[in-house]
Write a protein that holds these residues in place. Structure first.
Motif, PDB file in Angstrom:
ATOM      1  N   ILE B 210       0.404  -0.951  -0.325  1.00 38.40           N
ATOM      2  CA  ILE B 210      -0.098   0.321   0.306  1.00 38.40           C
ATOM      3  C   ILE B 210       1.306   0.949   0.006  1.00 38.40           C
ATOM      4  N   ILE B 211       0.454   2.374  -0.954  1.00 38.04           N
ATOM      5  CA  ILE B 211       1.512   3.774  -1.096  1.00 38.04           C
ATOM      6  C   ILE B 211       1.066   4.113   0.182  1.00 38.04           C
ATOM      7  N   PRO B 212       2.214   4.187   0.941  1.00 33.47           N
ATOM      8  CA  PRO B 212       2.365   5.279   2.074  1.00 33.47           C
ATOM      9  C   PRO B 212       1.763   6.687   2.268  1.00 33.47           C
ATOM     10  N   ASP B 213       1.426   6.666   3.193  1.00 32.31           N
ATOM     11  CA  ASP B 213       0.594   8.193   3.151  1.00 32.31           C
ATOM     12  C   ASP B 213       0.885   8.793   4.816  1.00 32.31           C
ATOM     13  N   MET B 214      -0.101  10.383   5.039  1.00 34.59           N
ATOM     14  CA  MET B 214       1.063  10.891   5.671  1.00 34.59           C
ATOM     15  C   MET B 214       1.692  11.066   7.542  1.00 34.59           C
TER      16      MET B 214
END
Lengths: 311, 398
Positions: B210-214
Motif C-alpha cells: 500500500i502506497i504510504p500516506d502522511m
C-alpha cells in the motif's frame, strides 16, 4: 449444434454487416465514423424502449415500428457527429470518441429513468424485453427478422452506392471533394447524407445485436465493442458492400464461438474460460488488419475537413 | 513579442476550456431540472416551479459542485473520507490524462489508455499479491506492463501503418479479457478471493504494497487530509506531470517526438528515426496510464472484480476528456484532473432516487464533444488577433 452455430453466426454476421455498411457510407463520403459504437448504443436503447411500449400489438407492427425508431435514433445521434465534423470542422476521431462516451452515459440515464417505479429512480440500467415477435424458426434454425432486413439493406446499399447518381457523388466526395465540387456537387450535403445513412444503419445494427439473442440488457456495458469490430470488418471488407458481407460472416464465426463453446463437444472438452473466446474476434481483427495493411483502399479524403478553396 | 503571443494564446486556451466546462455544467443542470420535474409530476401532488428548481439544486447540482466537500459544507476539511477519496482519484485521472495528452503532442491518439490502465492494474496487483513486493516495486511493474501494452499498437503503426486508434481499441478488449482471465483463473487464482468474489484486499495479503500516506496522527490539517486513501500518490503524479512538461518543452528528445507529431515525413527528412519515435511515444503513453492504475489500486480502496468488470475501465476514457480540456498541456492537465475528480465524486452523492449519477458522465462527455471543435475556434480567434495565419499549436495531426 449446427443449428445453434448457424443461429449465432447469422445473428452476429448481420449486426456486423449492417454497422460496417453504415461505416462504409460515412467513410466513402469522407467522414471517419468512429462513433458507430455510440450510435449502436442509442439505437439499441430506443429500439428496446419502443418494443417494450408496443407489447400486445401485432408482430408486424412491433417489428417495423421499433426497427424504424432504432434507425431514426441512430440517425439523430449521428447528426451530432455530422454537425461537429462537417460544419465545425472538428477532429473527427475526437468528436466520435466523445459521442461514444456520451452515448453510454445517456443510455444509463435514460434506462434508469425507464426502470423507475412510482417516481423513484431505479439503481439499475438493466432493461427487460420480449423478442417473440422478432424470432422465427425455419427448418429447425432459429432466424430473426434482422436476417431479412439485413439482406435487403445490403442489396439496397450496393445499388445506391454503385448504380445511382447519389452513390457516384458520395464516392467522389470521399476521394476528391474539391474535384466533386468543381462539377457542382454539394460536398457538405453529400457528407451529411453519408453520415446520416451510417447513423440509420448503425442504429438498426445496435438494436439487432441485443434484441434477438437475450431478453435483458444492462446498458452499463454499452454495446461491448461491437461498433469497433464493425470498423475492422469495414476495413477488411475494403469499403465495398459485398466484401463487407463476406468479412462480417468471417468475423461472426469468431464472435459466436463464445456462445456455442459449451455445446460443441470438442470445444467444451478444452474447458477454456469464456474470456478467451470473447478475445478471439479482436485478435482475429488485428491479424487480418496486419495482413491487409499493404493494399488498403481507404477513401483518399477521409478524415480531412472540406475547405472550399483548398487544392 | 513572442512571449506576449504565447501568453495571449494561453489565455484563449484557458477561456475556451472554461466555456466548454460552463456549457457542460449548464446542460447537466437542465437534465437535473427535467428529472426533478418528472418526479414531481409523477407523484400527482401539486408543486411549484420553485420547488422543481430547488430540488434540482439542493439534492442534485449543489452536490456535484461540492464534490468531496459535500458533507463538510465549505468548511475547512477534516478527516472526511469523501474528500480523501476525491484526492485518491486525482492521481489516476491525471496519469491517464497525461498519457492521452502526451500521445496527442506526438501526433498519436491514444484511445488505448483504458487497456494500458487495465494491464497496469494487473502488473501492480500481481506483484503485490503473488510476488509480495513493496509498493514502489509494484508501481514499477505497473509502469512496465502499461508500457508494453502501449508499445504494441505503436509497433503496428510504425511497421504496418495501421491506424493506432483501431489497434488500441482492439488491444483494450484483449487486455481486459486477458486480465480478467488471469485474475480469476476459474476461481483458483492466488489473487482471487472467492469469499468476496473479488481480488484480495492488499491489507490482508501484503500491507507493504500500500502506497504510504502522511502517517496522519491528525495533528495538522495536512496530516488529516493525506491519510489513506489519499496517499502520496497524488504528489507522485504531479511530479510526473512537471517532468513531462520539461521533457516535452526543454529537451531534444521531446522536440524530436513533437516533430514527428507535426510531420512524420519532415521529421524523417531531418534525420529523426520516426519509426522508433512512434513506438517510444506509445510506450511512454502506455507507461503513464499503467502508472495511473498502480497509483489507484495500490491505495487499497478498491478491489478488482474480474467477474463484474466486463466494461473497460472508465478511467482511460476520462483521461481523454482530461487531456482535451487542458489542450494536452501537462501542467494544465493537473487542474483538469482535479476538476474531473471533483465532479465524479459529487455525481454519486446526488439523491439516488431522483437523479442518476451518470449525469456527471453526461457533463464530461459533453465537455469533450465541445472541446473537439472549441480548440479550432480558439486558434482561429488567436490568428485573427495577430492578423497572421500561423500553424496553430496544439492542433492534433494525423
Amino acid at each position: 449444434m449446427i443449428a445453434l452455430a448457424l443461429k449465432f453466426t447469422l445473428l452476429y454476421g448481420m449486426v456486423l454487416m449492417l454497422v460496417a455498411l453504415g461505416g462504409m457510407f460515412s467513410e466513402r463520403s469522407g467522414i471517419i465514423n468512429i462513433a458507430l459504437e455510440g450510435i449502436m448504443v442509442i439505437g439499441a436503447l430506443i429500439g428496446v424502449i419502443i418494443t417494450r411500449e408496443l407489447q400486445g400489438y401485432a408482430g408486424f407492427v412491433q417489428v417495423s415500428v421499433s426497427v424504424l425508431c432504432a434507425g431514426l435514433a441512430g440517425l439523430a445521434y449521428a447528426f451530432l457527429l455530422a454537425f461537429a465534423s462537417i460544419n465545425l470542422k472538428a477532429d473527427q476521431t475526437i468528436g466520435g470518441t466523445a459521442l461514444n462516451i456520451l452515448a453510454t452515459a445517456i443510455a444509463m440515464v435514460i434506462a434508469k429513468r425507464v426502470n423507475s417505479v412510482g417516481g423513484k429512480l431505479s439503481d439499475s440500467a438493466r432493461l427487460k424485453y420480449s423478442y417473440d415477435a422478432f424470432v422465427y424458426k425455419i427448418f429447425g434454425v432459429t432466424v430473426n427478422v434482422f436476417l431479412f432486413i439485413g439482406i435487403a439493406l445490403l442489396i439496397i446499399s450496393y445499388i445506391v452506392l454503385y448504380k445511382t447518381k447519389l452513390g457516384l457523388r458520395l464516392r467522389a466526395c470521399g476521394e476528391h471533394p474539391q474535384a466533386a465540387n468543381s462539377v457542382g456537387v454539394n460536398v457538405l450535403g453529400m457528407r451529411y447524407t453519408g453520415v446520416l445513412i451510417s447513423g440509420f444503419l448503425g442504429g438498426i445494427g445496435g438494436f439487432a445485436y441485443i434484441l434477438p439473442s437475450i431478453d435483458t440488457w444492462d446498458f452499463k456495458n454499452g454495446i461491448a465493442g461491437m461498433g469497433f469490430l464493425a470498423l475492422a470488418v469495414m476495413i477488411f471488407g475494403q469499403w465495398h458492400p459485398i466484401k463487407i458481407f463476406l468479412a462480417a460472416m468471417f468475423f461472426s464465426i469468431f464472435k459466436s464461438l463464445a456462445n456455442i463453446a459449451d455445446s460443441v463437444s470438442f470445444l467444451a472438452k478444452l474447458r477454456w474460460p469464456k474470456e478467451i473466446y470473447n478475445m478471439m474476434p479482436f485478435i482475429a481483427s488485428i491479424v487480418v488488419l496486419t495482413l491487409t495493411s499493404g493494399k488498403s483502399r481507404a477513401p483518399k479524403a477521409e478524415g480531412i475537413p472540406y475547405e472550399k478553396g483548398q487544392r | 513579442m513572442l512571449n506576449k503571443r504565447r501568453f495571449i494564446q494561453g489565455l484563449f486556451t484557458l477561456v475556451s476550456a472554461i466555456i466548454c466546462v460552463l456549457i457542460g455544467l449548464a446542460l447537466g443542470f437542465i437534465i437535473l431540472v427535467v428529472f426533478s420535474w418528472s418526479s414531481y409530476s409523477s407523484k400527482g401532488v401539486p408543486y411549484t416551479v420553485g420547488q422543481v428548481f430547488s430540488t434540482a439544486w439542493e439534492q442534485g447540482f449543489k452536490r456535484i459542485l461540492l464534490g468531496g466537500f459535500y458533507n463538510l459544507g465549505w468548511k475547512i476539511p477534516t478527516r472526511s473520507l469523501l474528500l480523501r477519496s476525491e484526492i485518491c482519484r486525482i492521481a489516476p485521472l491525471l496519469m491517464c490524462g497525461l498519457s492521452v495528452g502526451f500521445a496527442f503532442k506526438t501526433g498519436l491518439f491514444n484511445i488505448g489508455a483504458a487497456g494500458q490502465y487495465t494491464l497496469g492494474a494487473y502488473g501492480a496487483l500481481m506483484c503485490a499479491l503473488i510476488l509480495k513486493l513493496p509498493w514502489w516495486a509494484c508501481l514499477l511493474a505497473s509502469v512496465l506492463f502499461g508500457a508494453v501494452w502501449g508499445a504494441i499498437p505503436g509497433f503496428f503503426k510504425a511497421y504496418f501503418n495501421i491506424n493506432e486508434v483501431i489497434t488500441s481499441i482492439m488491444f483494450n478488449w484483449i487486455g481486459l479479457y486477458g486480465v480478467n482471465t488471469l485474475m480469476y483463473g476459474n476461481g483458483k487464482s492466488v489473487m482471487y478471493n472467492a469469499n468476496e468474489s473479488k481480488v484480495w484486499k492488499l491489507v490482508n495479503k501484503n500491507a507493504s504494497a500500500i502506497i504510504p500516506d502522511m502517517k496522519g496522527d491528525g495533528s495538522t490539517l495536512f496530516n488529516k487530509v493525506f491519510t489513506n486513501p489519499s496517499t502520496i500518490a497524488v504528489f507522485i503524479a504531479i511530479a510526473v506531470a512537471i517532468v513531462l512538461y520539461v521533457v516535452l518543452n526543454k529537451t531534444v528528445f521531446g522536440y524530436e517526438l513533437k516533430a514527428c507529431g507535426y510531420s512524420k515525413t519532415a521529421a524523417k527528412y531531418a534525420g529523426i528515426n520516426e519509426k522508433r519515435n512512434i513506438i517510444l511515444a506509445m510506450a511512454i503513453a502506455g507507461a503513464l496510464a499503467g502508472l495511473g492504475a498502480g497509483l489507484f489500486y495500490l491505495t487499497g480502496t478498491e478491489q478488482w472484480n474480474p467477474q463484474e468488470n466486463t466494461a473497460l475501465p472508465a478511467m482511460g476514457f476520462d483521461g481523454i476528456s482530461v487531456a482535451l480540456l487542458a489542450s494536452s498541456n501537462p501542467i494544465g492537465t493537473i487542474f483538469s484532473a482535479i476538476f474531473k475528480a471533483h465532479i465524479a465524486t459529487g455525481g454519486p452523492k446526488m439523491e439516488k432516487t431522483l437523479f442518476p449519477s451518470e449525469i456527471a458522465d453526461v457533463i464530461s462527455g459533453t465537455i469533450i464533444y465541445l472541446c473537439a471543435f472549441m480548440l479550432l475556434f480558439k486558434n482561429k480567434l488567436a490568428a485573427r488577433v495577430f492578423r497572421r495565419s500561423r500553424k496553430p499549436e496544439g492542433e492534433i495531426k494525423k
